[in-house]
Design a protein around this motif. Sequence first.
Motif, PDB file in Angstrom:
ATOM      1  N   ALA A 156      -3.854 -10.800 -80.043  1.00 10.91           N
ATOM      2  CA  ALA A 156      -3.781  -9.466 -79.445  1.00 10.91           C
ATOM      3  C   ALA A 156      -4.626  -8.472 -80.240  1.00 10.91           C
ATOM      4  N   LEU A 157      -4.647  -8.604 -81.559  1.00  8.26           N
ATOM      5  CA  LEU A 157      -5.438  -7.694 -82.392  1.00  8.26           C
ATOM      6  C   LEU A 157      -6.937  -7.892 -82.180  1.00  8.26           C
ATOM      7  N   ASN A 158      -7.323  -9.068 -81.700  1.00  2.00           N
ATOM      8  CA  ASN A 158      -8.738  -9.321 -81.446  1.00  2.00           C
ATOM      9  C   ASN A 158      -9.249  -8.587 -80.219  1.00  2.00           C
ATOM     10  N   LYS A 159      -8.344  -7.977 -79.448  1.00  4.49           N
ATOM     11  CA  LYS A 159      -8.761  -7.229 -78.261  1.00  4.49           C
ATOM     12  C   LYS A 159      -9.388  -5.889 -78.652  1.00  4.49           C
ATOM     13  N   ASP A 160      -8.639  -5.067 -79.412  1.00 10.35           N
ATOM     14  CA  ASP A 160      -9.155  -3.752 -79.804  1.00 10.35           C
ATOM     15  C   ASP A 160      -8.552  -3.287 -81.122  1.00 10.35           C
ATOM     16  N   CYS A 161      -8.161  -4.251 -81.960  1.00  8.95           N
ATOM     17  CA  CYS A 161      -7.620  -3.959 -83.294  1.00  8.95           C
ATOM     18  C   CYS A 161      -6.280  -3.224 -83.232  1.00  8.95           C
ATOM     19  N   GLY A 162      -5.574  -3.355 -82.107  1.00  4.87           N
ATOM     20  CA  GLY A 162      -4.240  -2.789 -82.004  1.00  4.87           C
ATOM     21  C   GLY A 162      -4.166  -1.388 -81.424  1.00  4.87           C
ATOM     22  N   LYS A 163      -5.298  -0.811 -81.011  1.00  5.05           N
ATOM     23  CA  LYS A 163      -5.282   0.564 -80.504  1.00  5.05           C
ATOM     24  C   LYS A 163      -4.406   0.718 -79.267  1.00  5.05           C
ATOM     25  N   THR A 164      -4.375  -0.304 -78.408  1.00  3.66           N
ATOM     26  CA  THR A 164      -3.599  -0.201 -77.173  1.00  3.66           C
ATOM     27  C   THR A 164      -2.402  -1.147 -77.175  1.00  3.66           C
ATOM     28  N   LEU A 165      -1.912  -1.503 -78.371  1.00  2.92           N
ATOM     29  CA  LEU A 165      -0.744  -2.378 -78.448  1.00  2.92           C
ATOM     30  C   LEU A 165       0.497  -1.726 -77.834  1.00  2.92           C
ATOM     31  N   THR A 166       0.572  -0.426 -77.931  1.00  2.00           N
ATOM     32  CA  THR A 166       1.728   0.276 -77.379  1.00  2.00           C
ATOM     33  C   THR A 166       1.296   1.621 -76.826  1.00  2.00           C
ATOM     34  N   LYS A 167       1.964   2.057 -75.765  1.00  2.00           N
ATOM     35  CA  LYS A 167       1.677   3.360 -75.174  1.00  2.00           C
ATOM     36  C   LYS A 167       2.507   4.477 -75.788  1.00  2.00           C
ATOM     37  N   LYS A 168       3.464   4.094 -76.645  1.00  2.00           N
ATOM     38  CA  LYS A 168       4.316   5.089 -77.268  1.00  2.00           C
ATOM     39  C   LYS A 168       3.507   5.933 -78.244  1.00  2.00           C
ATOM     40  N   THR A 169       3.698   7.230 -78.193  1.00  2.00           N
ATOM     41  CA  THR A 169       2.944   8.150 -79.033  1.00  2.00           C
ATOM     42  C   THR A 169       3.861   8.789 -80.070  1.00  2.00           C
ATOM     43  N   LEU A 170       3.238   9.397 -81.069  1.00  2.00           N
ATOM     44  CA  LEU A 170       4.002  10.098 -82.095  1.00  2.00           C
ATOM     45  C   LEU A 170       4.585  11.379 -81.513  1.00  2.00           C
ATOM     46  N   PRO A 171       5.735  11.821 -81.996  1.00  2.00           N
ATOM     47  CA  PRO A 171       6.276  13.114 -81.538  1.00  2.00           C
ATOM     48  C   PRO A 171       5.369  14.249 -81.993  1.00  2.00           C
ATOM     49  N   ASP A 172       5.508  15.412 -81.361  1.00  2.00           N
ATOM     50  CA  ASP A 172       4.594  16.515 -81.657  1.00  2.00           C
ATOM     51  C   ASP A 172       4.740  17.039 -83.081  1.00  2.00           C
ATOM     52  N   TRP A 173       5.826  16.708 -83.769  1.00  2.00           N
ATOM     53  CA  TRP A 173       6.013  17.200 -85.133  1.00  2.00           C
ATOM     54  C   TRP A 173       5.537  16.205 -86.193  1.00  2.00           C
ATOM     55  N   ILE A 174       4.984  15.074 -85.742  1.00  2.00           N
ATOM     56  CA  ILE A 174       4.371  14.107 -86.663  1.00  2.00           C
ATOM     57  C   ILE A 174       2.910  13.944 -86.274  1.00  2.00           C
ATOM     58  N   SER A 175       2.015  14.197 -87.212  1.00  2.00           N
ATOM     59  CA  SER A 175       0.579  14.105 -86.920  1.00  2.00           C
ATOM     60  C   SER A 175      -0.038  12.789 -87.366  1.00  2.00           C
ATOM     61  N   SER A 176       0.617  12.075 -88.289  1.00  2.00           N
ATOM     62  CA  SER A 176       0.028  10.836 -88.794  1.00  2.00           C
ATOM     63  C   SER A 176       1.098   9.951 -89.422  1.00  2.00           C
ATOM     64  N   VAL A 177       0.973   8.632 -89.197  1.00  2.00           N
ATOM     65  CA  VAL A 177       1.830   7.642 -89.851  1.00  2.00           C
ATOM     66  C   VAL A 177       0.945   6.495 -90.327  1.00  2.00           C
ATOM     67  N   VAL A 178       1.070   6.166 -91.609  1.00  2.00           N
ATOM     68  CA  VAL A 178       0.316   5.057 -92.193  1.00  2.00           C
ATOM     69  C   VAL A 178       1.293   4.126 -92.900  1.00  2.00           C
ATOM     70  N   ILE A 179       1.228   2.840 -92.576  1.00  2.00           N
ATOM     71  CA  ILE A 179       2.031   1.822 -93.242  1.00  2.00           C
ATOM     72  C   ILE A 179       1.106   0.988 -94.113  1.00  2.00           C
ATOM     73  N   LYS A 180       1.415   0.916 -95.411  1.00  2.00           N
ATOM     74  CA  LYS A 180       0.564   0.192 -96.352  1.00  2.00           C
ATOM     75  C   LYS A 180       1.306  -1.001 -96.940  1.00  2.00           C
ATOM     76  N   ARG A 181       0.734  -2.185 -96.769  1.00  2.00           N
ATOM     77  CA  ARG A 181       1.239  -3.388 -97.446  1.00  2.00           C
ATOM     78  C   ARG A 181       0.350  -3.609 -98.663  1.00  2.00           C
ATOM     79  N   MET A 182       0.932  -3.543 -99.838  1.00  2.00           N
ATOM     80  CA  MET A 182       0.138  -3.461-101.059  1.00  2.00           C
ATOM     81  C   MET A 182       0.437  -4.635-102.003  1.00  2.00           C
ATOM     82  N   MET A 183      -0.656  -5.190-102.564  1.00  2.00           N
ATOM     83  CA  MET A 183      -0.551  -6.170-103.631  1.00  2.00           C
ATOM     84  C   MET A 183      -1.419  -5.682-104.789  1.00  2.00           C
TER      85      MET A 183
END
Length: 295
Positions: free
Chosen positions: A72-99
Amino acid sequence: MKKALLPVLMLSSLINTAHAADWFKNNDALTQVHKHLLNNDLPQMFDSLVEVWQINASEYREEHLNTLFAQALNKDCGKTLTKKTLPDWISSVVIKRMMIQSPGRDTFRVEINVESSNNIKNITFEKWVDKVVSSDSEFSKDDQGGNGSSDHRYYKRYNLSTQLNPGLYRLSVKTDARDSWSTWVILGKVVTRQQVRWASKDTWLIDKKELLNPYCPLPKLDVGLFDYVDEKYDKVWGKSYESDYPKSLANEDLPNDRYVLAVSMVQSRWQGDISVEQVQTISKTYDISSEEELK
């Protein structure tokens, strides 16, 4: 001999086709994942994949789900994986998996960064079902707004004993005003397409392990120097590179001191409006003195 082989091959093909036809007559969630993926309906595929992950899957099925998710990620890197959007009071969410790889020790973290116009009370990240990823966590706020806006940045960091496993997670954000938002997050297997390693005392190399996903941003190289002050590492210098990656530090006017040099390879994808980053960091002590200058 070839004439005898032909009917066998035809029979095998018919049997496989019959099995495939019977399989697609099923209407379970896993079948729906396949169908939506074949039809390029990624939001429906994502919803069905969440449903499958909610079932206690066997090790074989988990491997299968990870393969489907990677396709699925090979389609568009996940841009259209979900139609759900962030609420108007959140402008950005980043999840980092770190080693983070330092001499003699590897450490693992997952960090959630949220930019919001509201006062965030807490951020939680749980593995299905209701399992906090780690009891060793820290929640903090950065008073500096992101991207020149008036929003504030909030961080939730979980320190882990091992790499975060693939699977289904629940991300929740709550504010002081009792506003709340949550969403499902699917994390696949860690895929190291490019990896950074030390080549010598003060130089590094980037190994290309796999072909890059052409729909994803180019891997980013972050280089930073940190000073240990009051039991905390403060960044005193840093640069990011999206191409023409350097292999050593450039000349910088910095005080003579002992620092920690950290070099990170950051690979990104999306889950709709959410950015998911895989961060591999190598670090070591680095001395700057009048006799030894930065190259």
